[in-house]
Design an enzyme around this catalytic site. Structure first.
Site, mmCIF file in Angstrom:
data_model
loop_
_atom_site.group_PDB
_atom_site.id
_atom_site.type_symbol
_atom_site.label_atom_id
_atom_site.label_comp_id
_atom_site.label_asym_id
_atom_site.label_seq_id
_atom_site.Cartn_x
_atom_site.Cartn_y
_atom_site.Cartn_z
ATOM 1 N N LYS A 84 40.023 18.391 41.645
ATOM 2 C CA LYS A 84 38.815 19.327 41.958
ATOM 3 C C LYS A 84 37.539 18.808 41.341
ATOM 4 O O LYS A 84 37.491 18.275 40.203
ATOM 5 C CB LYS A 84 39.083 20.488 40.898
ATOM 6 C CG LYS A 84 38.947 21.832 41.491
ATOM 7 C CD LYS A 84 39.493 23.015 40.779
ATOM 8 C CE LYS A 84 39.161 24.316 41.353
ATOM 9 N NZ LYS A 84 39.298 25.270 40.169
HETATM 10 C C1 E4P Z 1 38.965 28.640 41.402
HETATM 11 O O1 E4P Z 1 39.601 27.520 41.618
HETATM 12 C C2 E4P Z 1 38.616 29.043 40.175
HETATM 13 O O2 E4P Z 1 39.175 28.585 38.981
HETATM 14 C C3 E4P Z 1 38.339 30.445 39.958
HETATM 15 O O3 E4P Z 1 38.643 31.120 41.043
HETATM 16 C C4 E4P Z 1 36.837 30.918 39.491
HETATM 17 O O4 E4P Z 1 36.873 32.423 39.225
HETATM 18 P P1 E4P Z 1 35.911 33.250 38.337
HETATM 19 O O5 E4P Z 1 34.794 33.689 39.125
HETATM 20 O O6 E4P Z 1 36.757 34.436 38.023
HETATM 21 O O7 E4P Z 1 35.523 32.497 37.150
#
Ligand code: E4P
Length: 215
Positions: A84
């Protein structure tokens, strides 16, 4: 639409995996940091043992070269690991270099459709538009999924998948599927909420009461 779990918590992953609904897992530095004292490589390897699907592990370097270096190491941990990287120009460089080496990437922190288009052109395997965080700004986050889906569908060269991320409630999951997302990555609590309905509970109570009272 597939369902991924958005967590680094092994107990949550084990439980959701036992429901037979999980196609993958996404983590991020915040989620991993919540698992106090856990070693990153051990967490990702353990997740990969529990779920047979893409497991996103996020690089923390800000420069493309550093992201590639981290990504090359993550890729040795398990064949299902997806690297990522953030949606920046350095992130694009990393996506491009890693794709040339056959390593799959997830471009995260996507907040507009042009970021998603460029990530796809660089060779991203997945993009992660953050629906909930867009909603927080007073803008319809789901519109972002609709736009990216339309753009990707109009270009036969693009094979990149859309993960609807930053999911906050069960309605987000349904709307993501309707908007054209390939995957929704969900916090464990949202998945639990998705399965709850007062009429289901009332129905079970009634069935059990009638069963006990049968003559
Ligand atoms: C996606 O891969 C992220 O880990 C995640 O969905 C972030 O979400 P949040 O806005 O609840 O931190």
């Amino acid at each position: 639409m597939q369902i991924y779990l958005d967590t680094a918590n092994i107990n949550e992953i084990r439980e959701a995996a036992s429901w037979g609904i999980l196609s993958g897992v996404t983590t991020n530095p915040t989620l991993v940091a919540r698992e106090k004292g856990a070693d990153f490589k051990s967490v990702i390897s353990e997740i990969a043992e529990l779920v047979d699907g893409p497991i996103s592990a996020e690089a923390v370097s800000l420069d493309g070269e550093g992201m590639v270096k981290e990504g090359l190491e993550f890729a040795t941990w398990h064949p299902n690991v997806i690297v990522k990287v953030p949606s920046t120009t350095e992130g694009l460089k990393a996506v491009y270099q890693l794709a040339r080496k056959g390593i799959r990437t997830n471009v995260t922190l996507i907040f507009n459709a042009s970021q998603a288009l460029l990530a796809a052109r660089a060779g991203a395997f997945i993009v992660s538009p953050f629906v909930g965080r867009v909603d927080d700004t007073g803008v319809d986050g789901m519109q972002l999924i609709r736009e990216i889906s339309q753009i990707y569908k109009s270009d036969p060269e693009i094979k990149t998948k859309i993960i609807s991320a930053s999911i906050r409630h069960p309605r987000h999951i349904i709307d993501s599927a309707l908007a054209g997302a390939d995957i929704a990555t969900c916090p464990f609590k949202v998945l639990q909420m998705s399965m709850r309905h007062p009429l289901t509970d009332r129905g079970i109570e009634q069935f059990l009461a009638d069963w006990k009272a049968r003559s």
